[in-house]
Design a protein around this motif. Structure first.
Motif, mmCIF file in Angstrom:
data_model
loop_
_atom_site.group_PDB
_atom_site.id
_atom_site.type_symbol
_atom_site.label_atom_id
_atom_site.label_comp_id
_atom_site.label_asym_id
_atom_site.label_seq_id
_atom_site.Cartn_x
_atom_site.Cartn_y
_atom_site.Cartn_z
ATOM 1 N N SER A 475 0.653 -1.332 0.004
ATOM 2 C CA SER A 475 -0.128 0.010 0.132
ATOM 3 C C SER A 475 0.877 1.178 -0.049
ATOM 4 O O SER A 475 0.471 2.291 -0.330
ATOM 5 N N GLY A 476 2.158 1.141 0.342
ATOM 6 C CA GLY A 476 2.981 2.344 0.487
ATOM 7 C C GLY A 476 2.907 3.140 1.541
ATOM 8 O O GLY A 476 3.515 4.096 1.939
ATOM 9 N N ILE A 477 1.934 2.849 2.525
ATOM 10 C CA ILE A 477 1.852 3.465 3.705
ATOM 11 C C ILE A 477 1.885 2.389 5.152
ATOM 12 O O ILE A 477 1.872 0.921 4.748
ATOM 13 N N LEU A 496 5.191 6.774 5.676
ATOM 14 C CA LEU A 496 5.512 6.497 3.964
ATOM 15 C C LEU A 496 6.445 5.473 4.182
ATOM 16 O O LEU A 496 7.544 5.783 4.547
ATOM 17 N N VAL A 497 6.360 4.250 3.288
ATOM 18 C CA VAL A 497 7.550 3.250 3.048
ATOM 19 C C VAL A 497 8.515 3.794 2.303
ATOM 20 O O VAL A 497 8.465 4.814 1.019
ATOM 21 N N SER A 505 9.798 6.381 -1.449
ATOM 22 C CA SER A 505 9.142 7.506 -0.518
ATOM 23 C C SER A 505 8.152 8.208 -1.494
ATOM 24 O O SER A 505 7.391 8.371 -1.243
ATOM 25 N N ARG A 507 7.178 7.183 -4.518
ATOM 26 C CA ARG A 507 5.972 6.363 -4.962
ATOM 27 C C ARG A 507 5.045 6.205 -3.877
ATOM 28 O O ARG A 507 3.837 6.252 -4.307
ATOM 29 N N SER A 508 5.452 6.030 -2.772
ATOM 30 C CA SER A 508 4.500 5.985 -1.658
ATOM 31 C C SER A 508 3.456 7.414 -1.576
ATOM 32 O O SER A 508 2.360 7.229 -1.386
ATOM 33 N N ARG A 511 0.990 7.456 -4.505
ATOM 34 C CA ARG A 511 -0.006 6.420 -4.323
ATOM 35 C C ARG A 511 -0.968 7.221 -3.203
ATOM 36 O O ARG A 511 -2.250 6.795 -3.307
ATOM 37 N N LEU A 512 -0.269 7.599 -1.842
ATOM 38 C CA LEU A 512 -1.240 8.252 -1.251
ATOM 39 C C LEU A 512 -2.260 9.240 -1.825
ATOM 40 O O LEU A 512 -3.400 9.448 -1.437
#
Length: 746
Positions: A475-477, A496-497, A505, A507-508, A511-512
């Motif tokens: 999910s990136g989070i 954030l991952v 970061s 990309r996360s 996506r967020l």
């Protein structure tokens, strides 16, 4: 015989200098009055300093929180784990880890109103589980710094004491803190300490170089006096300007260095020429008149070029460049004014005494202005075979620039910028290993469009959806996600991952913004939201720069072309100067990429590569270096044109101009290189990059460009360098023009 008419700009400079020489006392006292008035001007304007706002969505998040006028959300985190890592027991199994956590929570609660919203693994159930790392071996205690802004420092000290007492009671455990206040504090402290050290180091170093250059205490002190007074006046004016335009400490320090650089450059131009004319038999007043007509005009053109180039930063839009631009324009403008008023007034008052107080060894040699035999010999060899020597030099610079083709613009996270020897940085690294993104999470600011309280059941349900999304792989989070009201707004922290500013970061973050938040908040009516934080700010900043870099380049190149075309009445000279500057800056970009992005010379320079180059640095280097390097080009070209106009053959004029300007250019370059090299010793990797990039560019410009490429280009241009239809031609005596330089056939 008709007397040759002076260009209006030259006549104006000579008139101002002549007035200053005739009214020495008035010129000096007027300058000092200007400095005092600038310093005192800050007392006339009250109110708060202007606040910087980030560009893009991150700036929108800032505005949402600031609109509440209820302070900001400041959250701290404390990591608790066994020392030694792998063999440590699971958090919920270890009585010692649980006891330390309880002790810390109790100590924090006893601070009274210093903290609120404490989260810890002791919460029990699913709520407590999100404060335990994925491997079950680390726990995280988070809390909000509470109280009014004026009590935050006191409350923060109470928190530090509570954490330290818990660590002292459990020495076998690792209990470390990192968060908004602690990481910002170490960054601010590092910047202040670094620039204080650079200032304390660069000023004595500059004085030593000037003593070697001039061989006289008085002559060496004049450039420092002009620079120091211009910088002091600028800082006074910046106190007033800062009420309207944001000015940060880093901008102030850079303004100091630029002010010192141009002040010393312009003083060197003047002092050198004035010495030459006195040695040629002119009295002090005549020497200063000739210096005004030649070096004085070059100073004014150079100053205008620097100011115009720096104004190109305004096209980017971010507030951080506005204060830097304003400060640079003011300090360069004041230095130019001082160069045509107080500087010639002081030289007129001192006369031959400017060379007194000689230092023992170099004093005898340095107080005589001579042509450089070394650089004259180099230039003579170049003009014999300009195509060959110029081609080889250009090829070398192009090869040096090749690594820049793979330059990856990326701001460092705090954990990349500062070394792990800084305690909060080491804590943040360990925290991110156990709880990805927890030390610097994204900050989602949510507000109601009608101005009411946004903390409603519907918004809280959206926050719950974020918790569920964090449990989904990819999910990136990540957890722990927290939500806290700030006035009528709500600030949701979402880890954030990634490392904070790397590709993962980013990309996360994307996506967020594009997927997660629209799914969670898109169905909630009447709310507005934006994402800020330590990942969003550099991401949006880089996006803004990338979108406007072409406009900055076009503005700087076009205005520089116009200024040089008007100054030299030539189309060819501006084109040559611009191309040579681009070559030297490109080579500096290549070295910067090779060293810092590719990770060469890490141990020698004291850094660890994070695989990128600071996003703002290439544009900043282009604008500043383009302006500063024009000083050399204008000064050298003025010397060459002067000899050509007096009847020298084209190649003789080139060799003479290079040789006569060598002392000034070498000295000015030595001062600036030494100043920027000091940056390499600083802590933050951003300033190491700036120091290496600027120093390399200046060295290249003062050696390869000045000694080889410029004379080669001018030799190839020959007659056409100084004669361009539509702009007129640089005048030279008719009796010598035809004899010395063959006119090409039509």
């Amino acid at each position: 015989m008709l007397r040759k008419r002076k260009p209006p700009a030259v006549a104006a400079v000579e008139a101002v200098v002549g007035w200053s020489v005739r009214h020495r006392t008035l010129a000096v006292t007027g300058w000092l009055a200007l400095v005092v008035a600038a310093v005192l001007s800050s007392a006339l304007i009250g109110g708060r300093d202007a606040r910087s706002t980030d560009p893009g969505d991150a700036g929108k998040a800032q505005r949402i929180v600031r609109a509440e006028d209820a302070g900001d959300s400041v959250r701290e985190n404390v990591l608790i784990q066994e020392r030694g890592g792998g063999g440590s027991p699971a958090f919920l199994v270890s009585a010692e880890l649980k006891e330390a956590t309880q002790d810390l929570v109790t100590a924090l609660e006893r601070t009274g109103e210093a903290v609120r919203d404490i989260g810890s693994p002791l919460g029990g159930g699913p709520d407590g589980g999100r404060w335990i790392s994925g491997d079950g071996r680390s726990g995280l205690v988070t809390f909000e710094l509470a109280g009014p802004v004026e009590h935050r420092k006191q409350n923060y000290r109470a928190v530090l004491d509570a954490v330290q007492k818990t660590q002292d009671a459990h020495p076998q455990l690792r209990i470390v803190q990192a968060g908004d206040r602690s990481l910002n504090a170490v960054v601010d402290e590092a910047i202040k300490d670094d620039f204080k050290r650079s200032e304390l180091t660069s000023l004595p170093l500059t004085l030593v170089i000037l003593l070697v250059v001039f061989g006289s205490l008085i002559a060496a002190g004049i450039p420092l006096l002009l620079s120091a007074t211009a910088v002091v006046a600028t800082f006074g004016l910046l106190q007033s300007i800062g009420k309207v335009v944001p000015v940060n400490s880093a901008a102030s320090s850079i303004v100091l260095l630029i002010g010192m650089a141009v002040g010393i450059d312009y003083s060197l131009f003047y002092l050198r020429r004035e010495r030459e004319e006195r040695l040629a038999g002119h009295d002090t007043r005549q020497a200063l008149a000739i210096a005004a007509r030649t070096s004085g005009h070059a100073v004014v053109v150079s100053g205008l070029t620097v100011m115009v180039c720096v104004c190109g930063l305004l096209f980017t839009g971010p507030d951080v460049f506005k204060g830097l631009t304003a400060g640079t324009v003011v300090v360069v403008g004041l230095t130019v004014v001082g160069s045509v008023t107080v500087l010639p007034a002081l030289l007129a008052a001192l006369g031959h005494r400017v060379d007194s107080a000689r230092i023992p060894w170099p004093g005898r040699r340095r107080t005589e202005a001579r042509e450089s035999r070394t650089w004259s010999a180099v230039a003579r060899g170049v003009v014999r075979r300009p195509a060959l020597t110029g081609g080889i030099a250009a090829l070398v610079l192009l090869v040096m620039a090749l690594p820049a083709l793979g330059m990856h613009l990326q701001d460092p996270a705090t954990t990349d910028s500062l070394p792990r020897s800084v305690a909060p940085v080491d804590a943040a690294v360990r925290m991110n290993e156990a709880f990805p993104g927890s030390s610097s999470p994204a900050r989602v600011a949510i507000a109601s469009r009608d101005g009411g309280n946004v903390d409603t059941p519907a918004v809280r349900a959206a926050v719950t959806a974020l918790h569920r999304e964090a449990a989904v792989p990819g999910s990136g989070i990540a957890e722990p996600i927290t939500a806290l009201p700030v006035g009528d707004a709500l600030v949701v922290r979402v880890p954030l991952v990634g490392k904070g500013t790397d590709d993962a970061s980013n990309r996360s973050l994307e996506r967020l913004r594009d997927t997660v938040l629209p799914a969670a908040l898109g169905e909630v009516a009447g709310v507005d939201y934006a994402v800020g934080g330590k990942t969003a700010q550099p991401y949006d900043f880089a996006e803004r720069l990338n979108g406007r870099t072409a406009a900055v380049f076009a503005f700087v190149l076009a205005l520089a072309f116009v200024l040089l075309a008007v100054a030299f009445r030539s189309w060819a000279i501006p084109v040559v100067s611009i191309l040579l500057n681009l070559l030297s800056i490109g080579a500096a970009y290549g070295v910067l990429t090779w060293v810092f992005q590719d990770g060469h010379l890490e141990s020698a320079l004291g850094f660890t590569s994070y695989g990128g180059v600071v996003a703002w640095l290439p544009l900043f280097m282009f604008v500043v270096l383009f302006g500063l390097s024009m000083d050399y080009h204008i000064f050298i070209l003025s010397r060459i044109r002067e000899r050509w106009a007096k009847g020298a053959r084209a190649k003789e004029a080139i060799v003479g101009g290079i040789g006569s300007s060598a002392g000034v250019v070498t000295s000015a370059a030595a001062v600036m290189t030494a100043v920027f090299t000091v940056f390499v010793s600083l802590t933050a990797i951003e300033y190491k990059m700036m120091g290496v990039g600027m120093a390399v560019a200046i060295v290249i410009d003062a050696t390869v460009v000045r000694g080889v490429l410029l004379p080669a280009a001018m030799a190839l241009l020959g007659y056409w360098g100084w004669s361009t239809p539509g702009l007129g031609r640089s005048r030279r005596p008719a009796s010598t023009a035809a004899a010395s330089t063959p006119v090409p056939a039509a």
